[in-house]
Write a protein that holds these residues in place. Sequence first.
Motif, PDB file in Angstrom:
ATOM      1  N   ASP A 369       0.912  -1.065  -0.048  1.00 26.60           N
ATOM      2  CA  ASP A 369       0.057   0.107  -0.116  1.00 26.60           C
ATOM      3  C   ASP A 369       0.777   1.217   0.148  1.00 26.60           C
ATOM      4  N   GLY A 370       2.169   1.236  -0.102  1.00 28.42           N
ATOM      5  CA  GLY A 370       3.115   2.223  -0.128  1.00 28.42           C
ATOM      6  C   GLY A 370       3.101   3.174   1.084  1.00 28.42           C
ATOM      7  N   LEU A 371       3.993   4.244   1.073  1.00 31.04           N
ATOM      8  CA  LEU A 371       3.877   5.169   2.146  1.00 31.04           C
ATOM      9  C   LEU A 371       3.394   6.674   1.680  1.00 31.04           C
ATOM     10  N   ALA A 372       2.489   7.218   2.710  1.00 33.01           N
ATOM     11  CA  ALA A 372       1.948   8.367   2.248  1.00 33.01           C
ATOM     12  C   ALA A 372       3.040   9.331   2.330  1.00 33.01           C
ATOM     13  N   ALA A 373       3.928   9.524   1.169  1.00 34.06           N
ATOM     14  CA  ALA A 373       4.937  10.421   1.388  1.00 34.06           C
ATOM     15  C   ALA A 373       5.181  11.004  -0.370  1.00 34.06           C
ATOM     16  N   ASP A 374       5.402  12.422  -0.421  1.00 35.60           N
ATOM     17  CA  ASP A 374       5.652  12.591  -1.822  1.00 35.60           C
ATOM     18  C   ASP A 374       7.377  12.393  -2.014  1.00 35.60           C
ATOM     19  N   ASP A 375       8.150  12.508  -1.021  1.00 36.42           N
ATOM     20  CA  ASP A 375       9.603  12.068  -1.091  1.00 36.42           C
ATOM     21  C   ASP A 375      10.021  11.460   0.157  1.00 36.42           C
ATOM     22  N   VAL A 376      10.802  10.696  -0.287  1.00 35.81           N
ATOM     23  CA  VAL A 376      11.525   9.582   0.645  1.00 35.81           C
ATOM     24  C   VAL A 376      13.117   9.755   0.614  1.00 35.81           C
ATOM     25  N   GLY A 397      11.892   9.602  -9.436  1.00 42.24           N
ATOM     26  CA  GLY A 397      12.564  10.829  -9.069  1.00 42.24           C
ATOM     27  C   GLY A 397      12.465  11.466  -7.743  1.00 42.24           C
ATOM     28  N   HIS A 398      11.746  10.789  -6.862  1.00 48.70           N
ATOM     29  CA  HIS A 398      11.479  11.306  -5.475  1.00 48.70           C
ATOM     30  C   HIS A 398      11.885  10.392  -4.281  1.00 48.70           C
ATOM     31  N   VAL A 399      12.929   9.561  -4.801  1.00 50.40           N
ATOM     32  CA  VAL A 399      13.687   8.708  -3.822  1.00 50.40           C
ATOM     33  C   VAL A 399      15.073   9.583  -3.786  1.00 50.40           C
ATOM     34  N   TRP A 400      15.727   9.476  -2.523  1.00 47.54           N
ATOM     35  CA  TRP A 400      16.976  10.505  -2.374  1.00 47.54           C
ATOM     36  C   TRP A 400      17.804   9.595  -1.476  1.00 47.54           C
ATOM     37  N   SER A 401      19.079   9.914  -1.544  1.00 51.32           N
ATOM     38  CA  SER A 401      20.164   9.459  -0.707  1.00 51.32           C
ATOM     39  C   SER A 401      21.271  10.369  -0.530  1.00 51.32           C
ATOM     40  N   SER A 402      21.895  10.128   0.607  1.00 51.99           N
ATOM     41  CA  SER A 402      23.385  10.672   0.523  1.00 51.99           C
ATOM     42  C   SER A 402      24.093   9.823   1.715  1.00 51.99           C
ATOM     43  N   THR A 403      25.583   9.641   1.371  1.00 50.38           N
ATOM     44  CA  THR A 403      26.133   8.772   2.597  1.00 50.38           C
ATOM     45  C   THR A 403      27.524   9.563   2.393  1.00 50.38           C
ATOM     46  N   SER A 404      27.937   9.985   3.424  1.00 49.77           N
ATOM     47  CA  SER A 404      29.362  10.776   3.597  1.00 49.77           C
ATOM     48  C   SER A 404      30.436   9.639   3.298  1.00 49.77           C
ATOM     49  N   ARG A 405      31.533  10.287   2.484  1.00 53.66           N
ATOM     50  CA  ARG A 405      32.636   9.633   2.571  1.00 53.66           C
ATOM     51  C   ARG A 405      33.122   9.053   3.714  1.00 53.66           C
ATOM     52  N   SER A 406      33.130   9.483   4.826  1.00 54.70           N
ATOM     53  CA  SER A 406      33.519   9.446   6.160  1.00 54.70           C
ATOM     54  C   SER A 406      32.694   8.483   7.120  1.00 54.70           C
ATOM     55  N   ASP A 407      31.353   8.172   6.581  1.00 63.75           N
ATOM     56  CA  ASP A 407      30.415   7.423   7.119  1.00 63.75           C
ATOM     57  C   ASP A 407      30.949   6.104   7.525  1.00 63.75           C
ATOM     58  N   VAL A 408      30.931   5.563   8.743  1.00 62.50           N
ATOM     59  CA  VAL A 408      31.476   4.058   8.830  1.00 62.50           C
ATOM     60  C   VAL A 408      30.506   3.321   8.401  1.00 62.50           C
ATOM     61  N   ILE A 409      28.943   3.700   8.336  1.00 64.57           N
ATOM     62  CA  ILE A 409      28.260   2.672   8.157  1.00 64.57           C
ATOM     63  C   ILE A 409      28.311   1.805   6.834  1.00 64.57           C
ATOM     64  N   ILE A 478      14.416  19.580  -0.328  1.00 61.37           N
ATOM     65  CA  ILE A 478      13.487  18.426  -0.390  1.00 61.37           C
ATOM     66  C   ILE A 478      12.217  18.446   0.397  1.00 61.37           C
ATOM     67  N   THR A 479      12.595  18.707   1.533  1.00 62.58           N
ATOM     68  CA  THR A 479      11.361  19.114   2.409  1.00 62.58           C
ATOM     69  C   THR A 479      10.205  20.128   1.906  1.00 62.58           C
ATOM     70  N   SER A 480      10.933  21.073   1.400  1.00 62.46           N
ATOM     71  CA  SER A 480       9.809  22.315   1.005  1.00 62.46           C
ATOM     72  C   SER A 480       9.538  22.109  -0.467  1.00 62.46           C
ATOM     73  N   GLY A 481      10.021  21.028  -0.867  1.00 60.10           N
ATOM     74  CA  GLY A 481       9.510  20.708  -2.573  1.00 60.10           C
ATOM     75  C   GLY A 481      10.157  21.576  -3.485  1.00 60.10           C
ATOM     76  N   ARG A 482      11.462  22.121  -3.149  1.00 60.16           N
ATOM     77  CA  ARG A 482      11.780  23.122  -4.056  1.00 60.16           C
ATOM     78  C   ARG A 482      12.596  22.542  -5.118  1.00 60.16           C
ATOM     79  N   ILE A 483      12.949  21.375  -4.886  1.00 58.87           N
ATOM     80  CA  ILE A 483      13.659  20.583  -6.100  1.00 58.87           C
ATOM     81  C   ILE A 483      12.774  19.758  -7.123  1.00 58.87           C
ATOM     82  N   PRO A 484      12.674  20.044  -8.237  1.00 56.55           N
ATOM     83  CA  PRO A 484      11.404  19.343  -9.011  1.00 56.55           C
ATOM     84  C   PRO A 484      11.886  17.898  -9.528  1.00 56.55           C
TER      85      PRO A 484
END
Length: 484
Positions: A369-376, A397-409, A478-484
């Motif tokens: 049933d998905g997640l009620a969200a415009d961006d994840v 186009g509304h799935v985003w990700s970031s991982t720092s080069r120094s993030d141990v994860i 992303i939160t304010s929807g300013r990135i198309p």
Amino acid sequence: MTAEAVYLRLRATDPRHWHALAAAWRQWATLAGHLAAELPPLLARFAAAWSGTAARAAADRLGRLRRGLAVFRVLCWQADQAISEFASALDRARALLSRASAAAARGGLAIADDGSVRGGPSAAVSPDLSASLAVAARADEAATARLRAAPDRSPTLERPACTAGPAEVRRWWAGLGVGEQRRLLATEPGWLAPLDGIPAADRDVANRLLLDDRRAEVSPAGLATLTARLASDDGPRAYLLRLDTTGEGRVVVALGDPDQADNVLTHVPGMTSDLASFDGELTRASGVATRATDVGPAASTSAVLWLDYDAPDFVDEAASARQADAAAPALNRFQEGLRSTHQGATAHRTVVGHSYGSLVVGKAAAAHDGLAADDVVFVGSPGVGVDSAAQLHVAPGHVWSSTSRSDVIQYAAVSPHGLADELTRAGFGVVTPERHLWFGENPSDPSFGARVFASQPGGGHLGYWDQGSQSLNALAAITSGRIP
């Protein structure tokens, strides 16, 4: 109210006075709570030392007094909510007015008492000026409507079944009269407090009524910090949407009413998160909302910390998806509740998962049933339970990700098979950030299909919210929807 009247009042008003008034209503509610807490011991002493008709009459009178104090607290918090949201809107309107005034001064223009721009072309001034007046006017109308809400005698509707979804709960609640809603909040807060589909303002009242009773159920550290934040007038008003003191505790807190906000951010934290340490996570979510408001004051943003799951405490727990599997349905239900209770135009909804929280969000977004969200958004992720953004029920186009080069994860959460392949390829060289993580493809790898945004190379696992960082700016956009 005319535009001229709105402008003159906005120019003269000081939002700090309204914030102080809201805080005074919160203090009255606290005082009434202290008085109500003294009544049960008094009733117990009466029962032990006094019997008969007069004793029963006295006990009944004290019981009615306690119920009356509960209703009084409900009314205090409702006034506090209306005035707090009005004051926050005035903050944004004043920020827009300051920008318009500064633009006028730079162009050698002047804003007249009727709100018009004089002295030359007003193209650089008018958008912010018009937005400031619109924000102030809407805030005045909303506060007036909330404060004038009068009780009625509408009949009590049949209660929704325990299996009812948030939309059904919302319809039931909206069908009650104001008086009946207040009666239920005062007499049955324990039943209403956790119900998705009850408006945020009403859930806040119910959970605040329960808070005093729960102080003895959990170590005071978490509740002391929570109580202080609920009473604070520093920043947006806090809404207590969920409180569970069993185990290590669970809590859901919103800064600003999510039912009235233009943008709603839900922040899902990761490993070791609990009631005692919730404040740091709430600060991170708040930083995104604050930055979004700084950049675009015309839109309101509510930040929600969603810690309504048992986050792993140890590495062996974090190596299992069990807790994420258990959390995903609750997150889906919560987001559906936010959608069903929102007032006015549809809000832009963003869900951010950090660390193990990204797995929770991934599991929720992958559900049928998905997640009620415009961006994840995934940050510092050990994998999100799927190998491709296409497997998530989120618009392309509304799935985003970031991982720092120094993030141990990205090194600690490498899948055993992937690590063996990486070591074989690297030999005695440097092992690069891994594509195959413990819970699936790295969402920050191009092959996953998410839109990857930059983060500080030296930010580590928690630097995504550092002030001035690229990642914080991206999260706000992303939160304010300013990135198309």
